[in-house]
Write a protein that holds these residues in place. Structure first.
Motif, PDB file in Angstrom:
ATOM      1  N   MET A  92     -15.278 -31.952  22.145  1.00 16.25           N
ATOM      2  CA  MET A  92     -14.601 -31.219  21.067  1.00 16.25           C
ATOM      3  C   MET A  92     -13.253 -30.720  21.561  1.00 16.25           C
ATOM      4  SD  MET A  92     -15.963 -27.900  18.953  1.00 16.25           S
ATOM      5  CE  MET A  92     -14.951 -27.134  17.713  1.00 16.25           C
ATOM      6  N   ASN A  93     -12.202 -30.938  20.779  1.00 15.12           N
ATOM      7  CA  ASN A  93     -10.858 -30.532  21.162  1.00 15.12           C
ATOM      8  C   ASN A  93     -10.630 -29.099  20.730  1.00 15.12           C
ATOM      9  OD1 ASN A  93      -8.113 -30.304  21.687  1.00 15.12           O
ATOM     10  ND2 ASN A  93      -7.718 -32.433  21.095  1.00 15.12           N
ATOM     11  N   ASP A  94     -10.296 -28.233  21.678  1.00 16.87           N
ATOM     12  CA  ASP A  94     -10.112 -26.821  21.377  1.00 16.87           C
ATOM     13  C   ASP A  94      -8.672 -26.478  21.026  1.00 16.87           C
ATOM     14  OD1 ASP A  94     -12.790 -26.248  21.826  1.00 16.87           O
ATOM     15  OD2 ASP A  94     -12.471 -26.036  23.984  1.00 16.87           O
ATOM     16  N   ASP A  95      -7.780 -27.426  21.103  1.00 17.00           N
ATOM     17  CA  ASP A  95      -6.381 -27.172  20.768  1.00 17.00           C
ATOM     18  C   ASP A  95      -6.282 -26.818  19.294  1.00 17.00           C
ATOM     19  OD1 ASP A  95      -3.720 -27.101  20.307  1.00 17.00           O
ATOM     20  OD2 ASP A  95      -3.258 -29.020  21.264  1.00 17.00           O
ATOM     21  N   PRO A  96      -5.810 -25.594  18.950  1.00 23.62           N
ATOM     22  CA  PRO A  96      -5.777 -25.179  17.553  1.00 23.62           C
ATOM     23  C   PRO A  96      -4.807 -25.976  16.702  1.00 23.62           C
ATOM     24  CG  PRO A  96      -4.613 -23.599  18.941  1.00 23.62           C
ATOM     25  CD  PRO A  96      -5.301 -24.566  19.853  1.00 23.62           C
ATOM     26  N   ALA A  97      -3.902 -26.716  17.338  1.00 27.64           N
ATOM     27  CA  ALA A  97      -2.936 -27.493  16.566  1.00 27.64           C
ATOM     28  C   ALA A  97      -3.174 -28.990  16.732  1.00 27.64           C
ATOM     29  CB  ALA A  97      -1.513 -27.137  16.997  1.00 27.64           C
ATOM     30  N   ASN A  98      -4.368 -29.377  17.159  1.00 26.40           N
ATOM     31  CA  ASN A  98      -4.645 -30.792  17.360  1.00 26.40           C
ATOM     32  C   ASN A  98      -6.024 -31.132  16.811  1.00 26.40           C
ATOM     33  OD1 ASN A  98      -4.241 -33.421  18.158  1.00 26.40           O
ATOM     34  ND2 ASN A  98      -4.905 -33.070  20.262  1.00 26.40           N
ATOM     35  N   ARG A  99      -6.222 -30.865  15.538  1.00 26.89           N
ATOM     36  CA  ARG A  99      -7.457 -31.205  14.843  1.00 26.89           C
ATOM     37  C   ARG A  99      -7.088 -32.095  13.663  1.00 26.89           C
ATOM     38  NH1 ARG A  99      -7.588 -25.724  15.334  1.00 26.89           N
ATOM     39  NH2 ARG A  99      -7.588 -25.394  13.078  1.00 26.89           N
ATOM     40  N   PRO A 100      -6.776 -33.372  13.927  1.00 20.31           N
ATOM     41  CA  PRO A 100      -6.206 -34.230  12.893  1.00 20.31           C
ATOM     42  C   PRO A 100      -7.094 -34.414  11.667  1.00 20.31           C
ATOM     43  CG  PRO A 100      -6.840 -35.510  14.833  1.00 20.31           C
ATOM     44  CD  PRO A 100      -6.921 -34.077  15.225  1.00 20.31           C
ATOM     45  N   VAL A 101      -8.406 -34.579  11.864  1.00 18.28           N
ATOM     46  CA  VAL A 101      -9.292 -34.781  10.713  1.00 18.28           C
ATOM     47  C   VAL A 101      -9.276 -33.556   9.805  1.00 18.28           C
ATOM     48  CG1 VAL A 101     -11.665 -35.159   9.976  1.00 18.28           C
ATOM     49  CG2 VAL A 101     -10.767 -36.407  11.959  1.00 18.28           C
ATOM     50  N   GLU A 102      -9.371 -32.386  10.425  1.00 19.12           N
ATOM     51  CA  GLU A 102      -9.325 -31.149   9.630  1.00 19.12           C
ATOM     52  C   GLU A 102      -7.981 -31.025   8.907  1.00 19.12           C
ATOM     53  OE1 GLU A 102      -9.316 -26.304  10.290  1.00 19.12           O
ATOM     54  OE2 GLU A 102     -10.257 -27.592  11.809  1.00 19.12           O
ATOM     55  N   GLY A 103      -6.884 -31.353   9.615  1.00 19.66           N
ATOM     56  CA  GLY A 103      -5.564 -31.275   8.995  1.00 19.66           C
ATOM     57  C   GLY A 103      -5.429 -32.197   7.807  1.00 19.66           C
ATOM     58  N   VAL A 104      -5.934 -33.423   7.950  1.00 14.97           N
ATOM     59  CA  VAL A 104      -5.869 -34.397   6.855  1.00 14.97           C
ATOM     60  C   VAL A 104      -6.696 -33.922   5.659  1.00 14.97           C
ATOM     61  CG1 VAL A 104      -6.621 -36.713   6.167  1.00 14.97           C
ATOM     62  CG2 VAL A 104      -5.321 -36.404   8.282  1.00 14.97           C
ATOM     63  N   LEU A 105      -7.888 -33.368   5.930  1.00 12.30           N
ATOM     64  CA  LEU A 105      -8.736 -32.891   4.828  1.00 12.30           C
ATOM     65  C   LEU A 105      -8.082 -31.726   4.091  1.00 12.30           C
ATOM     66  CD1 LEU A 105     -12.272 -33.098   6.497  1.00 12.30           C
ATOM     67  CD2 LEU A 105     -11.317 -34.595   4.732  1.00 12.30           C
ATOM     68  N   TRP A 106      -7.475 -30.803   4.838  1.00 11.16           N
ATOM     69  CA  TRP A 106      -6.777 -29.700   4.192  1.00 11.16           C
ATOM     70  C   TRP A 106      -5.602 -30.211   3.365  1.00 11.16           C
ATOM     71  CZ3 TRP A 106      -8.754 -25.322   3.128  1.00 11.16           C
ATOM     72  CH2 TRP A 106      -9.607 -24.650   4.003  1.00 11.16           C
ATOM     73  N   MET A 107      -4.903 -31.233   3.876  1.00 13.04           N
ATOM     74  CA  MET A 107      -3.760 -31.763   3.126  1.00 13.04           C
ATOM     75  C   MET A 107      -4.220 -32.538   1.894  1.00 13.04           C
ATOM     76  SD  MET A 107      -0.559 -31.578   2.885  1.00 13.04           S
ATOM     77  CE  MET A 107       0.114 -31.030   4.443  1.00 13.04           C
TER      78      MET A 107
END
Length: 301
Positions: free
Chosen positions: A1-16
């Motif tokens: 699991m990536n803990d970088d708060p600015a590197n969650r591409p799937v979550e970012g795409v879903l929010w967009m």
């Protein structure tokens, strides 16, 4: 699991994706509202409801006091946004949903040009190329000379330019106030700015029209929230291309709900605009990671 708060591409795409659906719901609601209410009045009521929704934030802002120098900036942005919003409501009642959406994609291009002219940011060859492609896409959407441009086209084109100028002011305001405070003050200043214009053309709205404008307010607020979450979760280079799907949703909405014909010129031109913006965003992100150029202004929808 990536803990970088600015590197969650799937979550970012879903929010967009959620952002695009919310904003298409806004355009669909305003399209359904039609010309029953004057544009200035519709825009005024939308931001009155927005101010009520954000009243706790506004109360906190005024209790703490506005930062020094912020009031003129808030007022100037409110004036620009008032005019742009009224023009957008006017265009939305008269143009197909997909066409309004495609022309609105010019906002980031205006922001980029404005940042160069007003803020001294450099226009590298990649930016100039992207801008040229985006403007060509806009010409394909509008097709001047091949058809008569209506007042709705001119209104939406003007709205896109003025919205871009309004968004430029966010760069200054973001150094003085939080994003939530900037949105809340925008709602208040736009409501104030449209008060007199709305009174001059006032038509008493019925309950259905009020309900639609409340929905517009809720969808718009949710859209801005989802967009903010998307920007926090992933880089713009990841989330920006997803914006193109908003044109797909708008086209489907126009065809299925309003019986609007699918215009291949609008789809092609909109695709060119988004491709140019996406490339510019991706390229700037690459260079930023290499620390070659300063961070560019991120254009917001």
């Amino acid at each position: 699991m990536n803990d970088d708060p600015a590197n969650r591409p799937v979550e970012g795409v879903l929010w967009m994706l959620a952002t695009g659906l919310c904003f298409v719901a806004v355009t669909g609601s305003v399209r359904y509202l039609g010309t029953g209410l004057p544009a200035a009045e519709s825009a005024f009521l939308r931001f009155v409801f927005g101010s009520i929704l954000l009243a706790p934030v506004l109360a906190r802002v005024f209790r703490a006091g506005l930062p020094k120098g912020a009031l003129p900036l808030f007022a100037a942005r409110g004036a620009l946004h008032s005019l742009a919003t009224a023009l957008w409501f006017y265009a939305m009642a008269r143009l197909p949903v997909a066409e309004v959406t495609a022309i609105g994609y010019l906002n980031p291009i205006v922001v980029t040009l404005g940042a160069a002219v007003l803020l001294g940011e450099k226009l590298a060859a990649r930016r100039l190329t992207a801008i040229a492609v985006a403007l060509l896409g806009a010409l394909i959407v509008l097709r001047p000379g091949l058809r008569e441009l209506s007042s709705g086209h001119l209104a939406q084109l003007s709205a896109a330019i003025i919205f871009g100028c309004s968004y430029l002011m966010v760069k200054r305001l973001s150094a003085l106030a939080s994003a939530t405070e900037v949105v809340a003050m925008m709602s208040l200043t736009v409501a104030i700015g449209l008060f007199i214009p709305a009174l001059t053309v006032w038509v008493t709205p019925d309950l259905t029209q009020i309900a639609i404008l409340v929905l517009v307010t809720l969808f718009a607020t949710a859209g801005h929230y989802c967009m903010t979450r998307a920007f926090v979760a992933a880089p713009l280079a990841v989330t920006q291309p997803v914006v193109f799907l908003q044109l797909v949703w708008a086209t489907l909405l126009g065809a299925l709900v309003f019986g609007e014909a699918v215009d291949p010129f609008v789809l092609a031109g909109g695709a060119m605009i988004i491709a140019a913006i996406s490339y510019m965003t991706w390229r700037e992100a690459q260079l930023r990671r290499r620390a070659v150029t300063p961070t560019p202004e991120a254009a917001k929808l």
